[in-house]
Structure formats: structure tokens, C-alpha cells
Design a protein around this motif. Structure first.
Motif, short mmCIF file in Angstrom:
data_model
loop_
_atom_site.label_atom_id
_atom_site.label_comp_id
_atom_site.label_asym_id
_atom_site.label_seq_id
_atom_site.Cartn_x
_atom_site.Cartn_y
_atom_site.Cartn_z
N SER A 58 0.84 -1.22 -0.09
CA SER A 58 0.17 -0.07 0.13
C SER A 58 0.87 1.30 -0.05
CB SER A 58 -0.66 0.19 1.37
OG SER A 58 0.00 0.06 2.54
N ASP B 74 -6.18 -0.32 17.39
CA ASP B 74 -6.77 -1.05 16.49
C ASP B 74 -5.82 -1.49 15.48
OD1 ASP B 74 -9.54 -0.47 14.01
OD2 ASP B 74 -8.25 -1.94 14.38
N PRO B 75 -5.41 -2.69 15.34
CA PRO B 75 -4.52 -3.38 14.38
C PRO B 75 -4.74 -2.94 13.09
CG PRO B 75 -5.86 -4.99 15.44
CD PRO B 75 -6.39 -3.84 16.03
N LYS B 76 -6.18 -2.58 12.63
CA LYS B 76 -6.57 -2.34 11.13
C LYS B 76 -5.76 -1.13 10.68
CE LYS B 76 -10.95 -2.38 10.96
NZ LYS B 76 -11.35 -3.01 12.49
N HIS B 77 -5.37 -0.14 11.81
CA HIS B 77 -4.78 1.24 11.38
C HIS B 77 -3.52 0.75 11.69
CE1 HIS B 77 -8.80 2.71 10.27
NE2 HIS B 77 -9.04 2.22 11.64
N LYS C 138 -0.75 -0.97 11.89
CA LYS C 138 -0.35 -2.31 11.52
C LYS C 138 1.08 -2.66 11.74
CE LYS C 138 -2.37 -2.07 6.68
NZ LYS C 138 -1.75 -1.88 5.30
N ARG D 91 4.92 -6.73 12.00
CA ARG D 91 3.59 -6.45 11.53
C ARG D 91 2.93 -6.87 12.99
NH1 ARG D 91 2.47 -5.11 7.11
NH2 ARG D 91 3.23 -6.19 5.20
N ARG D 92 1.93 -5.91 13.26
CA ARG D 92 0.98 -6.34 14.57
C ARG D 92 0.67 -7.80 14.46
NH1 ARG D 92 -1.92 -2.41 16.84
NH2 ARG D 92 -2.83 -3.52 18.29
N ILE E 73 -2.41 -9.41 15.05
CA ILE E 73 -3.58 -9.17 15.26
C ILE E 73 -4.48 -9.80 16.40
CG2 ILE E 73 -4.34 -8.15 13.13
CD1 ILE E 73 -5.44 -10.71 12.15
N GLY F 87 -5.09 -8.32 20.07
CA GLY F 87 -5.92 -7.15 20.14
C GLY F 87 -6.10 -6.60 21.22
#
Ligand code: AHG
Ligand code: MN
Ligand code: MN
Length: 336
Positions: free
Chosen positions: A25, A106-109, A111, A139-140, A142, A145
Motif C-alpha cells: 500500500s 486498532d490493528p487495522k490502522h 499495522k 507487523r502487529r 492481530i 487485539g
């Protein structure tokens, strides 16, 4: 260097992402540019240290029980600031902070996890000897959480990137994202790290050993036997001793010239002095990516299951031949 061949670290990171991670990304490139920005700020301070009024010892003692140097604090703040505001980092952890810092839960943000030694070789700062910054990126996880701070306790082989900056006669960035090791030299005239050492390979043997021999009497016996052999002249190479006292500088020489760096257990540090998460792991990833080896004497550094942010480890790293040799001494064999 003509501008046509000039490849900056930012450009290289984008090229590597396109080449090896086409669906990337661009966030990872944004992350690494946060590290390089902080290291340029640190380099500027290092170059003017006697003039900046930054105190040597601050009188504060960090979680390691060591007196913080002014540059330790400056470097730590530079990294916390540049990485904490990228909007993609979940957890930050530093040698200078007792606990990990959860930036984005939040692992979505958030990362990524970045663990760093902001200023390595602090005891050399006020005598104008090379120092460095070391960083490790995951990487986190997930699954953590509800306990994001545990994301720092991942094994070294799970790192997605690792690197260091050496503030030496020139300022160099050396990093890997798992597809080889690349070196960049800071060009102060353009303020950019420029590719100067593409695809660094560590020689498969060397002629230097690097260890603080002041502690030799308390080293494990196998280590003492190895050092005795190295100095005996029995090998076809006469080894020289080189020790700077900054891990980044001692390792950088080993990376380019080969040989072995050792920080064994000592009377003061029963597990060795160097920290697994922000010294041994990132340096070990670079060594392996360049064809070298990094062990505890018998176990691969990158396979150690961490239990604490500041845990220490015995550390033997360098050319395959020398590190495998000390492994044989560890097994009770000899060089034969
Ligand atoms: P830091 O300055 O981050 O605490 O790291 C210092 C480490 C490492 O850079 C070096 O290899 C080692 O300490 C030197 O230890 P000795 O002074 O005991 O030889
Ligand atoms: Mn260090
Ligand atoms: Mn440090």
C-alpha cells in the motif's frame, strides 16, 4: 555521482516494495521514511555535539540502570515523534522506555510495531567515537487485539525489516526487508541517504575477532578456549583484535570485512549484556540476509522466543566459518 544513477533510500524502498510486494500500500515506505527522517535529525545533532549544549550525562538513570546521555534522550524523542505521527504504527518500544507505547490500538490502522535502540554506543558519545541507531520492524499480531503491547514479543525471524544507522566518518543507513542488505550514505549536500552499497555480502570468513577482553576471565569455558585458539596462530589466518565498544560500529566492520563479534555472558551480565529485541534481533537479521550467522553459542538468535522487552542474550555474530567454529567449541569439539 551523476543524478541518473542516484538512488535515494526512499526511492529504493519504493522499488523494493514494487519488486517484492507489488500489492503493497506504500504504508511501509511511509514508515521507513519516518525512521530515516529521525536518523537525519540525530545525525545533525551528533555532528555538532560539542556545540549544541546537549548534556553528556543527564543524571537520569534509565530502565537499564545506566545514566542517560543527552543524545540518548534526543534520539529517543526524535524516533517517538516521527514514528508516533505516521498513523500506521500500532506499538513503539525503545531501550529508553520501560514499557511499550501503544500508539494505535486498532490493528487495522496501527499495522506496524517498531522496536529501537535510539542511540547505541552511548559510552562513546562524549569522546567522538562512532555511535548508531538500531531498529526492528514487525507487523502487529492481530491476535493480540486486547494486549497490543505483547506485539513486541515476536521471534526475530518474524521481523519484516531491520536496520541501523551508523554515525561514523560518514553517516550510513544499512537495512533489509528480507530480500538482501543495502547500504546508503547520507549526502549532506542534498540531505538524502544515497545508495552506496547495493546487495552487501558478508565474507564467509574473516581475520578479526571483536570482544571486550576485560571480562575474559568470566566468559564461559568454551568461549575462552575459542579465543585462545584464535590467538594461537594455529589457523591459516592470523587474527587481529578490533573492539570499538559500539555494537553498530563493531558489527558494520564485521559485515563488510568478515570475522566474528562476541558478547558472551560475563560476571556482570549472566545472559550477556546485549538486548535481544533492539540489538541482537535486528543485527542478526541483517547478518543472515548478508550470508552471515548469529547465535547464542548454540541457538539461532532469530529463533529465540522473547519473554521481555529488555531481555538480554549471549551474542556471537559474523562470518559463517567463525561462528560455526565457536559452535563446535560450544559442543566440546575443537577446530579440527
Ligand atoms: P547502548 O549504548 O545502547 O547501551 O549499547 C551499548 C552496548 C553496545 O553498543 C556495545 O557493543 C556494548 O554495549 C559495549 O559494552 P562494554 O562497554 O561492556 O564492552
Ligand atoms: Mn545499544
Ligand atoms: Mn542505546
Amino acid at each position: 555521482m551523476a543524478s541518473a544513477e542516484l538512488i535515494t533510500a526512499s526511492q529504493h524502498i519504493l522499488d523494493q516494495q514494487r519488486l517484492h510486494h507489488p500489492t503493497a500500500s506504500g504504508e511501509f515506505s511511509l514508515l521507513l521514511s519516518g525512521v530515516t527522517l529521525a536518523c537525519k535529525m540525530i545525525a545533525a545533532e551528533v555532528r555538532r555535539l560539542g556545540l549544541t549544549g546537549l548534556p553528556g550525562g543527564t543524571g537520569n538513570v534509565n530502565v537499564q540502570g545506566e545514566e542517560q546521555q543527552g543524545l540518548d534522550v534526543f534520539a529517543n524523542n526524535a524516533l517517538l515523534h516521527t514514528l508516533g505521527h505516521r498513523g500506521i504504527v500500532g506499538v513503539l518500544a525503545s531501550e529508553e522506555n520501560e514499557d511499550p507505547i501503544v500508539v494505535l490500538k486498532d490493528p487495522k490502522h496501527g499495522k506496524y510495531v517498531v522496536i529501537f535502540d535510539p542511540l547505541d554506543g552511548s559510552s562513546n558519545i562524549d569522546v567522538n567515537v562512532s555511535v548508531g541507531t538500531i531498529f526492528s520492524i514487525f507487523r502487529r499480531d492481530i491476535n493480540n487485539g486486547d494486549k497490543p503491547a505483547d506485539d513486541v514479543l515476536q521471534m526475530g525471524h518474524q521481523q519484516i525489516a531491520a536496520g541501523y544507522v551508523l554515525y561514523g566518518s560518514s553517516t550510513m543507513l544499512v537495512y533489509t526487508t528480507g530480500d538482501g542488505v543495502f547500504g546508503f550514505t547520507l549526502d549532506p549536500s542534498i540531505g538524502a541517504f544515497v545508495l552506496s552499497h547495493p546487495k552487501i555480502k558478508m565474507p564467509d570468513r574473516g581475520s578479526t575477532y571483536s570482544v571486550n577482553e576485560a571480562y575474559a576471565d568470566s566468559f564461559p569455558p568454551f568461549c575462552r578456549r575459542f579465543l585462545h585458539w584464535v590467538k594461537s596462530g594455529e589457523d591459516d589466518i592470523a587474527y587481529k583484535s578490533r573492539y570499538i565498544g559500539s555494537l553498530v560500529a563493531d558489527f558494520h566492520r564485521t559485515l563488510l570485512k568478515g570475522g566474528i563479534f562476541l558478547y558472551p555472558p560475563t560476571a556482570s551480565y549472566h545472559e550477556g549484556k546485549l538486548r535481544l529485541l533492539y540489538e541482537a534481533n535486528p543485527i542478526a537479521m541483517i547478518a543472515e540476509q548478508a550470508g552471515g550467522v548469529a547465535t547464542t553459542g548454540h541457538e539461532r538468535i532469530l529463533d529465540i522466543e522473547p519473554s521481555g522487552l529488555h531481555q538480554r542474550t549471549p551474542f556471537y555474530i559474523g562470518s559463517a566459518r567463525e561462528v560455526e567454529l565457536i559452535g563446535r567449541f560450544h559442543e566440546g569439539e575443537g577446530p579440527g
